[in-house]
Design an enzyme around this catalytic site. Sequence first.
Site, PDB file in Angstrom:
ATOM      1  N   GLY A  59      18.769 -36.287 -33.675  1.00 22.81           N
ATOM      2  CA  GLY A  59      18.086 -37.187 -32.745  1.00 22.81           C
ATOM      3  C   GLY A  59      17.016 -37.944 -33.496  1.00 22.81           C
ATOM      4  N   ILE A  88      13.993 -37.010 -34.524  1.00 24.36           N
ATOM      5  CA  ILE A  88      13.417 -36.280 -35.659  1.00 24.36           C
ATOM      6  C   ILE A  88      14.490 -36.014 -36.714  1.00 24.36           C
ATOM      7  CG2 ILE A  88      12.292 -34.111 -36.338  1.00 24.36           C
ATOM      8  CD1 ILE A  88      10.965 -34.165 -33.497  1.00 24.36           C
ATOM      9  N   SER A 126      25.769 -32.845 -33.902  1.00 27.28           N
ATOM     10  CA  SER A 126      25.217 -33.176 -32.587  1.00 27.28           C
ATOM     11  C   SER A 126      26.404 -33.557 -31.712  1.00 27.28           C
ATOM     12  CB  SER A 126      24.175 -34.298 -32.659  1.00 27.28           C
ATOM     13  OG  SER A 126      24.707 -35.432 -33.244  1.00 27.28           O
ATOM     14  N   THR A 172      27.177 -36.105 -30.057  1.00 23.43           N
ATOM     15  CA  THR A 172      27.735 -37.443 -30.246  1.00 23.43           C
ATOM     16  C   THR A 172      27.478 -37.896 -31.683  1.00 23.43           C
ATOM     17  OG1 THR A 172      25.664 -38.405 -29.481  1.00 23.43           O
ATOM     18  CG2 THR A 172      27.379 -38.131 -27.836  1.00 23.43           C
ATOM     19  N   ARG A 216      12.265 -25.520 -31.430  1.00 23.80           N
ATOM     20  CA  ARG A 216      11.674 -24.539 -30.519  1.00 23.80           C
ATOM     21  C   ARG A 216      12.184 -23.151 -30.936  1.00 23.80           C
ATOM     22  NH1 ARG A 216       8.511 -27.886 -29.349  1.00 23.80           N
ATOM     23  NH2 ARG A 216       8.051 -28.802 -27.310  1.00 23.80           N
ATOM     24  N   GLU A 224       5.979 -16.844 -29.137  1.00 23.51           N
ATOM     25  CA  GLU A 224       4.833 -17.592 -29.660  1.00 23.51           C
ATOM     26  C   GLU A 224       3.623 -17.259 -28.812  1.00 23.51           C
ATOM     27  OE1 GLU A 224       5.012 -21.905 -30.040  1.00 23.51           O
ATOM     28  OE2 GLU A 224       6.811 -21.679 -31.269  1.00 23.51           O
ATOM     29  N   HIS A 283       3.169 -23.496 -35.050  1.00 27.04           N
ATOM     30  CA  HIS A 283       3.594 -24.624 -34.204  1.00 27.04           C
ATOM     31  C   HIS A 283       2.693 -25.846 -34.441  1.00 27.04           C
ATOM     32  CE1 HIS A 283       5.776 -25.674 -30.192  1.00 27.04           C
ATOM     33  NE2 HIS A 283       5.577 -26.766 -30.940  1.00 27.04           N
ATOM     34  N   ILE A 284       2.735 -26.318 -35.686  1.00 24.53           N
ATOM     35  CA  ILE A 284       1.873 -27.446 -36.072  1.00 24.53           C
ATOM     36  C   ILE A 284       2.705 -28.673 -36.444  1.00 24.53           C
ATOM     37  CG2 ILE A 284      -0.112 -26.077 -36.811  1.00 24.53           C
ATOM     38  CD1 ILE A 284       0.946 -26.326 -39.716  1.00 24.53           C
ATOM     39  N   GLY A 285       3.967 -28.697 -35.971  1.00 29.91           N
ATOM     40  CA  GLY A 285       4.883 -29.780 -36.351  1.00 29.91           C
ATOM     41  C   GLY A 285       4.304 -31.172 -36.171  1.00 29.91           C
TER      42      GLY A 285
END
Length: 323
Positions: free
Chosen positions: A149, A151, A170, A172, A227, A256, A275-277
């Site tokens: 997608g 990212i 993915s 598609t 996630r 988390e 979780h600092i993306g």
Amino acid sequence: MSDFIPGDILEPLFAAADVEVWDGGGHVPRATLVERLAGCSGWLSMLSDTIDAGLLDQVPDLEVISQMSVGVDNIDVAACREHGVTVGHTPDVLTETTADTAFALMAAAVRRLPEGEALVRAGAWGAWDPWHFLSGDLHGSTLGIVGMGRIGLAIARRARGFDMPVLYTSRTAKDVPDAVRVGIDELLRGSDIVVVAAPLNDETRGMIGRAQLALMQETAFLVNIARGPLVDTSALVEALTAETIGGAALDVTDPEPLPPDHPLLGFANCLVVPHIGSATLPARRGMARLAVSNLVAFSKGEPMPGWLPGSAPQPAPDLSSEV
Ligand code: NAP
């Protein structure tokens, strides 16, 4: 509003509505949310808020939720639609930052940076040895992207600069120069690094489990920037224990936060960050600005720049003044 947003970013919202900001810090308890949302028509939410039918039943005046994240796995979107609640989120503004994080994790894991840093801090940096502390290379490694997608595409773009062949999966096909779309099994078998960048939903929960990890090469790394629950944590612990994969780098985990005595933290070849993306100041300001713009647009009956498909429709524009 479920958390602090800098005042300059809030100004357009202050001009458009009466605003109440939760200043209690941290996660808002459910009872407090229900109490504070009573009578509110809009809510700027965070990914730590659980938004389900039970909550929506208790806040009947709510018309719009604008969440300051792109991932919406904490929101029951179908329930929002049924309750007539329109949802906005913050795509695009964090894409490049999160792709940077993916590359930082990949480089750190593949080149064993956390292990090297721990060794230096432990005072164990011995004489230079040409055969000490060797690793694989990042450049030239085959990169498998699960979920091509926004990212995923930004990661694939960076991979070209590192001469990395890209496989992706993915539902598609995507127009990605030089990247090859394959089935997930082929991707897992053929990749030196597997990066997970798909959304979390009923279909993707646990999609990297025992059977999938068993397909990976014993030198391959698993990187998760999407996630935590996309990866079966127990299966990952088993794979790291049995050394059937080379290592992992996780921005997100399940659960988390990860408790300090969690088995994942016992592996030198498993890098975990909290979780600092998207946690850069420019990205977070961009996310806050877009979350505010969504609410302001809704309040004016204008299209929300980050409307979430599948939620209740946006209000029809008022054409009464048009000829
Ligand atoms: P996106 O543009 O929606 O991309 C996700 C892609 O995953 C979609 O293009 C979709 O392509 C693909 N996908 C969906 N279901 C799939 C499946 N079953 N198997 C394989 N691919 C699948 O979203 P994004 O903006 O790139 O963000 C992706 C996720 O990253 C978010 O949902 C969020 O949870 C997470 N995220 C994390 C951070 C962080 O801080 N760590 C930051 C930003 C985002 P198809 O429709 O063609 O399948």
